[in-house]
Motif scaffolding. Structure first.
Motif, PDB file in Angstrom:
ATOM      1  N   LYS A  34       1.684 -12.301   9.939  1.00 45.96           N
ATOM      2  CA  LYS A  34       3.236 -11.904   9.568  1.00 45.96           C
ATOM      3  C   LYS A  34       3.286 -10.630  10.858  1.00 45.96           C
ATOM      4  O   LYS A  34       2.755  -9.650  10.792  1.00 45.96           O
ATOM      5  CB  LYS A  34       3.181 -11.213   8.379  1.00 45.96           C
ATOM      6  N   LEU A  37       3.458  -6.595   9.767  1.00 47.66           N
ATOM      7  CA  LEU A  37       3.131  -6.267   8.269  1.00 47.66           C
ATOM      8  C   LEU A  37       1.630  -6.418   8.232  1.00 47.66           C
ATOM      9  O   LEU A  37       0.794  -6.987   9.042  1.00 47.66           O
ATOM     10  CB  LEU A  37       3.716  -7.436   7.447  1.00 47.66           C
ATOM     11  N   HIS A  46       1.085  -0.463  10.701  1.00 47.80           N
ATOM     12  CA  HIS A  46       0.726   0.578   9.707  1.00 47.80           C
ATOM     13  C   HIS A  46      -0.424   1.168  10.015  1.00 47.80           C
ATOM     14  O   HIS A  46      -1.613   0.579  10.253  1.00 47.80           O
ATOM     15  CB  HIS A  46       0.762  -0.082   8.275  1.00 47.80           C
ATOM     16  N   MET A  49      -2.119   1.706   5.910  1.00 48.56           N
ATOM     17  CA  MET A  49      -2.282   0.787   4.977  1.00 48.56           C
ATOM     18  C   MET A  49      -3.304  -0.410   5.720  1.00 48.56           C
ATOM     19  O   MET A  49      -3.024  -0.696   6.752  1.00 48.56           O
ATOM     20  CB  MET A  49      -1.040   0.174   4.555  1.00 48.56           C
ATOM     21  N   THR A 107       2.859   1.210  -1.133  1.00 53.62           N
ATOM     22  CA  THR A 107       2.494  -0.213  -0.545  1.00 53.62           C
ATOM     23  C   THR A 107       3.608  -1.259  -1.158  1.00 53.62           C
ATOM     24  O   THR A 107       4.058  -2.136  -0.518  1.00 53.62           O
ATOM     25  CB  THR A 107       1.284  -0.792  -1.143  1.00 53.62           C
ATOM     26  N   SER A 271       8.296  -2.696  10.870  1.00 54.16           N
ATOM     27  CA  SER A 271       7.607  -3.507   9.664  1.00 54.16           C
ATOM     28  C   SER A 271       8.567  -3.976   8.842  1.00 54.16           C
ATOM     29  O   SER A 271       9.280  -3.011   8.144  1.00 54.16           O
ATOM     30  CB  SER A 271       6.612  -2.561   9.147  1.00 54.16           C
ATOM     31  N   ALA A 276       9.221  -8.825   3.277  1.00 51.52           N
ATOM     32  CA  ALA A 276       7.737  -9.082   2.641  1.00 51.52           C
ATOM     33  C   ALA A 276       8.016  -9.142   1.193  1.00 51.52           C
ATOM     34  O   ALA A 276       7.547 -10.289   0.589  1.00 51.52           O
ATOM     35  CB  ALA A 276       6.775  -8.139   3.099  1.00 51.52           C
TER      36      ALA A 276
HETATM   37  N1  ADE Z   1       2.181  -7.222   3.887  1.00 49.79           N
HETATM   38  C1  ADE Z   1       2.808  -5.845   3.831  1.00 49.79           C
HETATM   39  N2  ADE Z   1       3.116  -5.103   4.933  1.00 49.79           N
HETATM   40  C2  ADE Z   1       3.589  -4.047   4.957  1.00 49.79           C
HETATM   41  N3  ADE Z   1       4.448  -3.691   4.007  1.00 49.79           N
HETATM   42  C3  ADE Z   1       4.519  -4.456   2.773  1.00 49.79           C
HETATM   43  N4  ADE Z   1       5.503  -4.329   1.992  1.00 49.79           N
HETATM   44  C4  ADE Z   1       5.046  -5.235   1.220  1.00 49.79           C
HETATM   45  N5  ADE Z   1       4.138  -6.216   1.771  1.00 49.79           N
HETATM   46  C5  ADE Z   1       3.805  -5.683   2.768  1.00 49.79           C
END
Ligand code: ADE
Ligand SMILES: CC(C)(COP(=O)(O)OP(=O)(O)OC[C@H]1O[C@@H](n2cnc3c(N)ncnc32)[C@H](O[C@H]2O[C@H](COP(=O)(O)OP(=O)(O)OP(=O)(O)O)[C@@H](O)[C@H]2O)[C@@H]1O)[C@@H](O)C(=O)NCCC(=O)NCCS
Length: 290
Positions: A34, A37, A46, A49, A107, A271, A276
């Motif tokens: 993706k 993401l 990110h 995360m 998140t 992002s 998402a």
């Molecule tokens: N896979 C993802 N990566 C980053 N932000 C998100 N918010 C919801 N899903 C996400």
């Protein structure tokens, strides 16, 4: 062919919407690759995360969806605004459970909001003895959120969140506007793309990836706006639209195009977190009759 054929299970209404909400979150984070993401391939744009953090976040959030359904059912005979007042504390408590599981990282704040609303809407419809389908759910969410943009964005005193600041700066209404519209972006640019892709023989994974691209091409995502300004939002929307215009784009060529897009988004710190979340909402709604 609908998801029930993929699931080899009875059609939708036997499925529990709270379970579908959690499943939508899982299906979204597992989907790979993706652009920008977190997924099974990398962390996108990110640094705070990763995939495991998202799995922990979902595990912490999942038990709360049943509470949204219960609150909707308890307030089903009251005005829709009473349901919103009843579920806001549940959403805030769920956000705290998410933050405890993620060490304070955001998140799924938007996901809790959007999917929590659909669980509450289902509770209201069940409580009123009304049919539960895509249209009824989206209309009920819109009723629950009626006036939210005006109350919380237009006539809001101090700016407390990123979404409120972005409304001040650009006039985008973010998750609130999407909810108050009855998730128009999902209804117009998500579900039809899913149905067409599945019926054209695309795999469920490639169909969901095409849904994500369609959502990105049309969604005024405040995450992208916060990170890349209007220039970044237009770049992301045009890039997604360009890939979708390529006919019969599947297999390794499609995958490589998405990997290239992922690299381009990472290089620009973009992002599409809002899109998402809308992908998870699309998955949930796809499990119900139109
Ligand atoms: N896979 C993802 N990566 C980053 N932000 C998100 N918010 C919801 N899903 C996400
Ligand atoms: C009403 C709230 C959503 C208030 O939140 P806020 O004022 O911040 O509103 P928005 O910015 O509009 O949206 C917040 C999140 O919603 C997602 N989102 C963004 N645009 C859209 C859109 N057009 N349509 C639908 N959803 C949208 C997005 O959430 C996802 O992204 C976040 C992760 O990405 P990241 O870039 O990491 O985000 P940050 O951590 O903020 O940035 P960095 O610091 O990393 O750079 C994650 O949240 C995803 O879910 C937006 O972030 C709502 O929060 C609220 O009022 N809650 C109270 C209780 C409640 O939920 N009640 C239950 C139902 S009423």
């Amino acid at each position: 062919m609908t998801i029930s054929a993929i699931r080899n299970e009875p059609f939708i209404h036997e499925l529990n919407i709270a379970e579908l909400a959690a499943e939508g979150m899982y299906r979204e984070v597992i989907l790979t690759p993706k652009p920008g993401l977190v997924d099974r391939h990398n962390n996108g744009s990110h640094t705070d995360m990763d995939f495991n953090l998202f799995m922990s976040s979902i595990a912490a959030i999942a038990p709360w969806f049943a509470l949204f359904v219960a609150k909707g059912r308890q307030t089903a005979k009251q005005e829709p605004r009473q349901t919103l007042l009843a579920i806001r504390p549940v959403g805030l408590a769920c956000e705290q459970a998410m933050f405890r599981a993620t060490g304070g990282i955001n998140t799924h704040k938007g996901g809790i909001f959007s999917l929590g609303l659909f669980c509450s809407a289902a509770g209201r419809l069940k409580g009123k003895g009304e049919v539960i389908n895509r249209g009824a759910l989206c209309r009920e969410v819109s009723l629950i959120c009626a006036g939210m943009v005006s109350r919380e964005l237009k006539h809001n005193g101090d700016v407390k969140t990123k979404g409120e600041q972005l409304f001040r700066d650009y006039g985008f209404t973010g998750a609130r506007g999407e909810a108050e519209s009855g998730f128009a972006t999902v209804r117009i640019h998500g579900l039809p793309v899913w149905e067409n892709a599945i019926n054209a023989g695309y795999s469920p994974e490639e169909s969901l990836l095409r849904v994500l691209l369609s959502l990105m091409a049309h969604n005024p995502d405040t995450n992208i706006l916060a990170r890349g300004d209007l220039k970044g939002l237009r770049y992301a929307q045009r890039y997604a639209a360009r890939i979708l215009r390529i006919k019969h784009f599947t297999g390794s060529r499609f995958r490589q195009a998405l990997l290239n897009m992922d690299n381009a988004f990472i290089a620009r710190n973009l992002s599409p977190g809002g899109s998402a979340d809308l992908l998870a909402v699309t998955w949930l709604l796809a499990n119900f009759p139109a």
